[in-house]
Design a protein around this motif. Structure first.
Motif, PDB file in Angstrom:
ATOM      1  N   LEU A  25       0.838  -1.233  -0.209  1.00 45.71           N
ATOM      2  CA  LEU A  25       0.162  -0.014   0.081  1.00 45.71           C
ATOM      3  C   LEU A  25       1.020   1.309   0.124  1.00 45.71           C
ATOM      4  CD1 LEU A  25      -2.738  -0.912   2.411  1.00 45.71           C
ATOM      5  CD2 LEU A  25      -2.896  -1.161   0.107  1.00 45.71           C
ATOM      6  N   GLY A  26       2.146   1.094   0.269  1.00 44.25           N
ATOM      7  CA  GLY A  26       2.846   2.254   0.466  1.00 44.25           C
ATOM      8  C   GLY A  26       3.163   2.734  -1.211  1.00 44.25           C
ATOM      9  N   ASP A  27       2.853   2.328  -2.146  1.00 45.26           N
ATOM     10  CA  ASP A  27       3.111   2.737  -3.371  1.00 45.26           C
ATOM     11  C   ASP A  27       2.058   3.464  -4.124  1.00 45.26           C
ATOM     12  OD1 ASP A  27       5.108   2.252  -5.982  1.00 45.26           O
ATOM     13  OD2 ASP A  27       3.164   1.943  -6.521  1.00 45.26           O
ATOM     14  N   GLU A  28       2.170   4.404  -4.757  1.00 45.63           N
ATOM     15  CA  GLU A  28       1.148   5.528  -5.004  1.00 45.63           C
ATOM     16  C   GLU A  28       0.333   5.018  -6.195  1.00 45.63           C
ATOM     17  OE1 GLU A  28       0.783   9.812  -6.909  1.00 45.63           O
ATOM     18  OE2 GLU A  28       2.442   9.483  -5.581  1.00 45.63           O
ATOM     19  N   THR A  29       1.092   4.264  -7.033  1.00 41.26           N
ATOM     20  CA  THR A  29       0.523   3.646  -8.220  1.00 41.26           C
ATOM     21  C   THR A  29      -0.503   2.237  -7.672  1.00 41.26           C
ATOM     22  OG1 THR A  29       2.440   3.857  -9.534  1.00 41.26           O
ATOM     23  CG2 THR A  29       1.044   2.035 -10.234  1.00 41.26           C
ATOM     24  N   ARG A  30      -0.040   1.859  -6.744  1.00 39.33           N
ATOM     25  CA  ARG A  30      -0.755   0.581  -6.083  1.00 39.33           C
ATOM     26  C   ARG A  30      -2.125   1.143  -5.493  1.00 39.33           C
ATOM     27  NH1 ARG A  30       4.092  -1.919  -6.098  1.00 39.33           N
ATOM     28  NH2 ARG A  30       4.862  -1.510  -4.121  1.00 39.33           N
ATOM     29  N   GLN A  31      -1.900   2.380  -4.826  1.00 38.07           N
ATOM     30  CA  GLN A  31      -3.100   3.068  -4.168  1.00 38.07           C
ATOM     31  C   GLN A  31      -4.076   3.265  -5.216  1.00 38.07           C
ATOM     32  OE1 GLN A  31      -1.395   6.045  -1.934  1.00 38.07           O
ATOM     33  NE2 GLN A  31      -0.170   4.832  -0.705  1.00 38.07           N
ATOM     34  N   TYR A  32      -3.688   3.920  -6.490  1.00 42.69           N
ATOM     35  CA  TYR A  32      -4.649   4.099  -7.521  1.00 42.69           C
ATOM     36  C   TYR A  32      -5.163   2.974  -8.080  1.00 42.69           C
ATOM     37  CZ  TYR A  32      -5.840   6.171 -12.020  1.00 42.69           C
ATOM     38  OH  TYR A  32      -6.620   6.626 -12.964  1.00 42.69           O
ATOM     39  N   CYS A  35      -8.007   1.935  -6.081  1.00 44.97           N
ATOM     40  CA  CYS A  35      -9.109   3.037  -5.996  1.00 44.97           C
ATOM     41  C   CYS A  35      -9.898   2.555  -7.687  1.00 44.97           C
ATOM     42  CB  CYS A  35      -8.612   4.381  -6.384  1.00 44.97           C
ATOM     43  SG  CYS A  35      -8.208   5.019  -4.656  1.00 44.97           S
ATOM     44  N   THR A  54      -5.420   3.645 -16.995  1.00 46.96           N
ATOM     45  CA  THR A  54      -4.454   4.188 -16.455  1.00 46.96           C
ATOM     46  C   THR A  54      -3.435   4.658 -17.662  1.00 46.96           C
ATOM     47  OG1 THR A  54      -3.064   2.261 -16.346  1.00 46.96           O
ATOM     48  CG2 THR A  54      -4.426   2.697 -14.522  1.00 46.96           C
ATOM     49  N   HIS A  64       2.190  -4.560 -10.492  1.00 48.21           N
ATOM     50  CA  HIS A  64       1.627  -4.181  -9.244  1.00 48.21           C
ATOM     51  C   HIS A  64       0.379  -5.082  -8.842  1.00 48.21           C
ATOM     52  CE1 HIS A  64       3.975  -0.401  -9.139  1.00 48.21           C
ATOM     53  NE2 HIS A  64       3.710  -0.155 -10.480  1.00 48.21           N
TER      54      HIS A  64
END
Length: 121
Positions: A25-32, A35, A54, A64
């Motif tokens: 979860l620390g990676d911004e791409t994986r957070q996106y 979502c 994307t 990812h």
């Protein structure tokens, strides 16, 4: 009530159980990507469909999604040659994070006031 050594040991163990989750979860791409999955069909989404939403390539999305899957956050379902990624509402990995922060919050309530504001009165 004071925090015990057992409380601190429990928190340490809970952090260890959540390490893969936090890394994923620390990676911004994986957070996106999470979502995107939250807004996707309940039956799941294929990598090609996620990539279309994307600016990522299919191999990047696959990479990812595999990390999220290995962390236990994302599940997969296979139909023929297609793999569908989805979020499980009963996912125990998310519950581990909820439990960890709930326990941290409880421990924080038991910590003495260290702000020094009481001494100013």
């Amino acid at each position: 009530m004071q925090n015990t050594v057992q409380d601190m040991e429990r928190i340490k163990q809970e952090f260890q159980l959540c390490q893969k989750i936090f890394t994923a979860l620390g990676d911004e791409t994986r957070q996106y990507l999470l979502c995107i999955l939250l807004c996707s069909e309940c039956s799941g989404s294929r990598v090609v469909d996620i990539a279309a939403r994307t600016n990522l390539s299919r191999p990047a999305v696959s990479h990812h999604m595999q990390i999220l899957k290995n962390a236990g956050i994302v599940k997969t379902r296979k139909e023929g040659t297609c793999i569908y990624y989805y979020l499980d509402p009963e996912d125990s990995e998310i519950q581990k994070i909820i439990n960890l922060f709930s326990d941290i919050q409880q421990i924080m309530k038991n910590v003495p006031d260290r702000s020094g504001e009481d001494s100013l009165i």
